[in-house]
Design a protein around this motif. Structure first.
Motif, mmCIF file in Angstrom:
data_model
loop_
_atom_site.group_PDB
_atom_site.id
_atom_site.type_symbol
_atom_site.label_atom_id
_atom_site.label_comp_id
_atom_site.label_asym_id
_atom_site.label_seq_id
_atom_site.Cartn_x
_atom_site.Cartn_y
_atom_site.Cartn_z
ATOM 1 N N GLY A 202 -81.309 24.159 -18.624
ATOM 2 C CA GLY A 202 -82.074 25.244 -18.047
ATOM 3 C C GLY A 202 -83.535 24.927 -17.817
ATOM 4 O O GLY A 202 -84.246 25.722 -17.219
ATOM 5 N N ALA A 203 -83.983 23.705 -18.184
ATOM 6 C CA ALA A 203 -85.403 23.381 -18.038
ATOM 7 C C ALA A 203 -85.695 22.901 -16.625
ATOM 8 O O ALA A 203 -84.786 22.523 -15.890
ATOM 9 N N ASP A 204 -86.946 22.950 -16.260
ATOM 10 C CA ASP A 204 -87.292 22.305 -14.983
ATOM 11 C C ASP A 204 -88.553 21.461 -15.114
ATOM 12 O O ASP A 204 -89.314 21.569 -16.067
ATOM 13 N N GLU A 205 -88.705 20.606 -14.138
ATOM 14 C CA GLU A 205 -89.790 19.616 -14.173
ATOM 15 C C GLU A 205 -90.283 19.447 -12.747
ATOM 16 O O GLU A 205 -89.483 19.378 -11.821
ATOM 17 N N SER A 206 -91.614 19.365 -12.633
ATOM 18 C CA SER A 206 -92.155 19.156 -11.296
ATOM 19 C C SER A 206 -92.426 17.668 -11.109
ATOM 20 O O SER A 206 -93.104 17.053 -11.921
#
Ligand SMILES: Nc1ncnc2c1ncn2[C@@H]1O[C@H](COP(=O)(O)OP(=O)(O)OP(=O)(O)O)[C@@H](O)[C@H]1O
Ligand SMILES: [Mg+2]
Lengths: 382, 309, 322
Positions: A202-206
């Motif tokens: 569920g995490a996100d990264e730019s």
């Protein structure tokens, strides 16, 4: 709370309140007798074999009804077992490992564990529902998928990478770009170059995608596909670079030579190359020179209307050093001015002394020699 | 049947004798020793200076000639002083001593032409001077190799060799001047004094005279005056020698004499000229020197040949 | 006939003149002939032009006009060939003082194009003839004047010339050396047929070795020949008889002598003494003529005219004429 759960609670109460019904025999129990699983997995059932008021005895364990090609093993005490021994009113824990291979059709498979003591036996029905893996999902989301620029600039795209699966995944980043383009991934902040990103569920990264096009890339749009790949999922982001052409003027001597020699007061022709190393045409080029006073520099031709990208024109520069230039190096600057751009280069002109005076000097010596010879002629025979 | 007589018959005999006289005479031994000692002292200071100033000098060998440190002058200034003296010392009595010793008639009654004697003396002097200066030159090259630890570049050796040639011509000029006077004057004291007087005039006073005349004609500080001064000073062979030495030993010398500012515009200073260009730069000086040598010898020749014994 | 005589000459000077730069006429249309094997003496007062003539013969100075022929060669055109065959000993010769006698001789000998051994043997031979061998390796600086003269003569010998021209060679030589020198010249003439021209002021030496002499005066040589010839020219005869007579009374002795054939000149020196110049020894004729005339003859001496007498007479004549 619905009605069904009320009934279950009632049943539980009934069971607890009936010690009178003393059960006598064997039981094999597991907390989750019906399991759903994906392929290429091992399912482990924790079994508890219990002896209710029976004499201590050995209980043989077996499995029946298992589909073809499945393997199973009973594991207990760190090794493979076939039987357990159970004291009265006590239990023995054993595990059933069921491994299945790829050939198995999905769907529900029923089988049972058979426990056989002396006189008593017990059968525990188990069911395994085989289905496709739980779908992992990755998402790749460019902020601005379309960037304009020149071949000598870096194109930087920001892409959001999101893990939409239940587990932590390791994402490999990769890109497909036209040949000669270099692509680099880095963290949004910190700028560390990356190729693999671990992402919690569920995490996100730019992610920053920096594309360096080839310097001589002609005008046009170029696609770059960024692919994020985990073990079981992948996501694609299509980026587009629109590269604009740039004109780059360069002035140099013939064959890159930036020097020449000339004799004071004497014209000398030097070849000058004007080239467009850029990717767009250069127009209205005019040539001029910054030179010491008394010098003359004439270019033929001294203007160029159009110089397409990648082309070189040779220009004759007629250089005439001042007649009283001294021997040695002088520098002159050749400048090409165009509408779009300009360029200049310094040339080192080595002025040489004319050998004419050397010859005159030798003539003077020769004249002196002639005088001597005449003197010898006239007075020598003595 | 006798073989045809060769005009320079006996030249070798005269030359060998003169060479022996020059190299064996006490005067030459003292002068040579003086030159070598002064050269060694200025070389010693030059190499020491070079060691303390740690700079990458491209022309180390050449700077051995020009480096000086108080109170020891550079080798070049020693040479420009001692070489003319050597020439004069060799030449002032070269002909009139033969008259005074009355050897001339005896020698000239032998089967040789009269001019062979003069040629032999000039060639002998040239030989002696060549040897002395060669010793000096080797001393310099040797010191350069000691300091450098490796042989100097061909460019430098060529320049040093050219400088050797110029020095030789300069020495020969003064020899021929003295020889001319020794032909003209029967008294050795007279020829010596006149030679030394001319040397003094050209070495010490000529620059002053040139300056005075130039300012008188062209006005103080004018460009004309500067030009005239250079022109006048070039009448002196000392100037010719000094300019040649400058161009040869300092390769970055691009011009000699007066320079206008416009000539320097755009000029890249400090870059050394190739040897050939330096040579071309001093070509007028060199040829003037050589022509002077020939004319001086011719003058001595004519006077000597016309003289009654 | 003229060509025949010329071919016997080793030196022929014709109308030779020399005017120096300062307009001094040193030699004035002089003619001279030297025959092979002859010793010719050149005499004359200082400044007569002897040395100048000699130098012209070697091409050491250029004649203003006239011609020179030496062994059939012109010293102006082929000076080296002439110098190779003619040795010259200058009047004021000098040597390189810092070199030894041997080195000096060797230096000039080199010009002859001789090899080392030849030079050495010639030098040693010449030097031993001049008795200089013990000083040969000494510097010339240490030589006496006469030794230098001898060294110069040795140089002439080293050359082994056809003609030797010696300008005042015995100047400064001791009597012994002079005598030796004269013997040497005679022997060279006899053994090697060398022709010699010799300028000197020592008349007796000249007379003793010269076949012919020439008298120079103001650049001219008006008188030349053997001493006897010169005496005949000057005095009318080559010898003189001094007659001493007693009382003559009124007889004219001079007249009596004058009648004798062969008598060319009579001079009464004093009372009773007469000098009679004659061509040959005619004493018997004189005696008989006097006795026939009753003149008492006391004594009669005959003697040849010496060069000295010739010299004195000639230059007195010249002086008187001037
Ligand atoms: N180099 C000269 N320059 C000018 N005049 C000279 C020169 N040499 C000789 N004379 C003159 O020429 C004349 C002849 O001189 P020369 O030497 O021939 O005389 P000489 O007969 O040898 O005399 P001496 O007996 O003194 O040796 C003299 O009047 C002399 O002054
Ligand atoms: Mg004389």
């Amino acid at each position: 709370m619905n009605r069904k759960s009320l009934l279950v609670a009632l049943a539980l109460v009934l069971v607890c309140l009936s010690p009178v019904w003393a059960y006598e025999g064997l039981s094999v129990a597991t907390p989750y007798p019906s399991v759903t699983t994906g392929e290429t997995e091992l399912v482990i059932f924790d079994l508890t074999v219990k002896n209710y008021d029976l004499p201590p005895q050995r209980i043989d364990l077996s499995v029946s009804g298992i589909p073809d090609g499945w393997d199973y093993e009973f594991v207990g005490g760190g090794g493979l077992v076939d039987a357990v021994f159970v004291e009265p009113e006590s239990n023995t824990k054993v595990q059933l490992w069921v491994a299945f291979n790829g050939g198995t059709a999905s769907g529900r498979h029923e089988f049972s564990v058979e426990a056989k003591g002396s006189g008593h036996s017990f059968s525990l029905p188990l069911s395994l529902r085989l289905q496709q893996d739980l779908p992992q999902r990755l998402e790749l989301d460019p902020e601005l998928p379309f960037i304009k620029g020149t071949p000598d600039t870096d194109f930087t795209f920001n892409v959001a990478l999101r893990n939409q699966s239940a587990r932590e995944v390791l994402v490999d980043l990769d890109a497909q770009a036209p040949e000669g383009f270099s692509v680099q991934f880095s963290q949004q902040y910190g700028g560390k170059a990356l190729s693999t990103v671990p992402l919690a569920s569920g995490a996100d990264e730019s992610i920053k995608v920096t594309v360096k096009p080839r310097r001589d890339t002609p005008e046009g749009t170029y696609p770059v596909t960024v692919v994020a790949k985990s073990e079981a999922a992948q996501a694609i982001a299509n980026l587009t670079m629109e590269i604009e052409g740039t004109p780059t003027l360069k002035v140099s001597g013939e064959g890159g030579l930036l020097s020449g020699t000339a004799v004071a007061g004497k014209e000398k022709t030097l070849a000058v190359e004007v080239s467009n190393t850029g990717t767009a045409d250069v127009t209205d080029i005019s040539l001029s020179a910054y030179k010491p006073s008394g010098w003359q520099v004439i270019f033929t031709p001294d203007t160029l209307e159009n110089l397409p990208a990648g082309e070189t024109r040779e220009i004759q520069a007629v250089i005439q050093p001042s007649s009283n230039a001294i021997t040695g190096d002088y520098s002159i600057t050749v400048r090409a001015n165009a509408k779009e751009t300009s360029a200049s280069e310094q040339f080192r002109i080595t002025v040489k002394t004319s050998t004419l005076w050397g010859i005159v000097a030798i003539l003077i010596i020769a004249a002196a020699g002639v005088v001597l010879v005449l003197a010898v002629r006239k007075f020598g025979r003595r | 049947m006798r073989r045809n007589d060769f005009a320079l018959r006996g030249l070798r005999v005269v030359t060998v004798k003169e060479l022996q006289d020059f190299t064996g005479s006490a005067r030459m031994v003292i002068l040579t020793a003086l030159i070598l000692i002064t050269a060694a002292s200025s070389l010693y200071t030059a190499t020491n200076t070079m060691k303390t100033v740690v700079s990458e000098d491209e022309f180390l060998l050449l700077s051995l000639f020009t480096l000086s440190r108080n109170p020891v002058p550079s080798l070049l200034s020693f040479l420009s002083f001692l070489v003319p003296l050597t020439g004069i010392a060799m030449g002032f009595d070269v002909v009139n001593s033969e008259f005074q010793n009355r050897t001339l008639k005896r020698v000239l009654s032998q089967p040789i032409h009269r001019d062979v004697l003069l040629f032999g003396k000039a060639v002998g002097a040239l030989g002696a001077m060549t040897v002395v200066l060669l010793a000096l030159w080797m001393l310099v090259i040797g010191s350069a190799m000691l300091v450098l630890g490796l042989p100097p570049s061909t460019e430098q050796v060529a320049r040093a060799l050219a400088f050797y040639g110029v020095t030789l011509a300069f020495g020969m000029f003064w020899f021929l001047v003295a020889m001319f006077f020794s032909v003209v004057f029967r008294q050795q004291a007279t020829s010596a004094l006149v030679s030394l007087g001319l040397w003094l005039l050209l070495t010490v006073f000529w620059s002053m005279i040139a300056q005075v005349v130039a300012t008188a004609v062209g006005g103080v500080g004018s460009f004309q005056a500067a030009r005239l001064e250079v022109l006048l000073s070039r009448i002196s062979p000392n100037t010719l020698f000094a300019e040649s030495a400058l161009a040869l030993l300092s390769p970055s010398t691009r011009t000699l004499g007066v320079v206008m500012f416009t000539q320097l515009e755009g000029a890249l200073m400090g870059s050394p000229l190739p040897f050939g260009q330096s040579l071309l730069l001093i070509w007028p000086q060199l040829s003037a020197l050589v022509a002077l040598l020939v004319l001086l010898f011719t003058a001595s020749y004519v006077v000597f040949q016309r003289q009654e014994l | 006939m003229a060509t025949e005589r010329q071919s016997a000459n080793v030196v022929t000077l014709r109308n030779l003149s020399k005017i120096y730069g300062n307009n001094t006429v040193a030699v004035d249309s002089l003619s001279l002939e030297l025959r092979k094997g002859e010793v010719f003496g050149i005499l004359g007062p200082n400044g007569a032009g002897k040395t100048t003539t000699i130098r012209m013969m070697l091409g050491l100075t250029e004649p203003t006009s006239g011609s020179i022929d030496i062994l059939g060669m012109d010293p102006l055109r082929t000076p080296l060939e002439v110098k190779r065959n003619v040795a010259y000993m200058p009047d004021d010769m000098g040597f390189y003082e810092d070199m030894s006698g041997y080195e000096n001789l060797d230096y000039t000998a080199r010009f002859l194009g001789l090899g080392y051994d030849e030079r050495r043997s010639r030098i040693l031979a010449a030097v031993s003839r001049m008795r200089l061998e013990h000083r040969l390796s000494d510097r010339v600086r240490t030589y006496s004047h006469g030794m230098k003269r001898r060294l110069a003569l040795a140089e002439v010998l080293v050359k082994r010339p056809a003609i030797a021209i010696l300008d005042e060679p015995t100047q400064g030589l001791d009597p012994h050396s002079t005598a030796e020198f004269l013997t040497l010249i005679r022997s060279l003439k006899k053994e090697e047929g060398m022709s010699v021209i010799l300028a000197s002021h020592h008349l007796d030496e000249v007379q003793s070795i010269c076949d012919r002499v020439g008298l120079f005066h103001a650049g001219r040589m008006d008188l030349s020949g053997t001493v006897d010839e010169l005496a005949t020219r000057l005095f009318g005869g080559k010898m003189e008889v001094v007659v001493e007579v007693g009382e003559t009374g009124n007889r004219d002795v001079a007249k009596i002598l004058g009648t004798i054939g062969g008598v060319s000149h009579i001079l009464q020196e004093k009372e009773g003494v007469y000098r009679v110049t004659v061509d040959s020894d005619i004493r018997p004729g004189i005696a008989s003529a006097l006795v026939d005339s009753d003149v008492a003859l006391y004594s009669m001496d005959v003697h040849r005219h010496t060069l000295d007498a010739v010299y004195q007479a000639y230059y007195k004549e010249v002086h008187d004429a001037a």
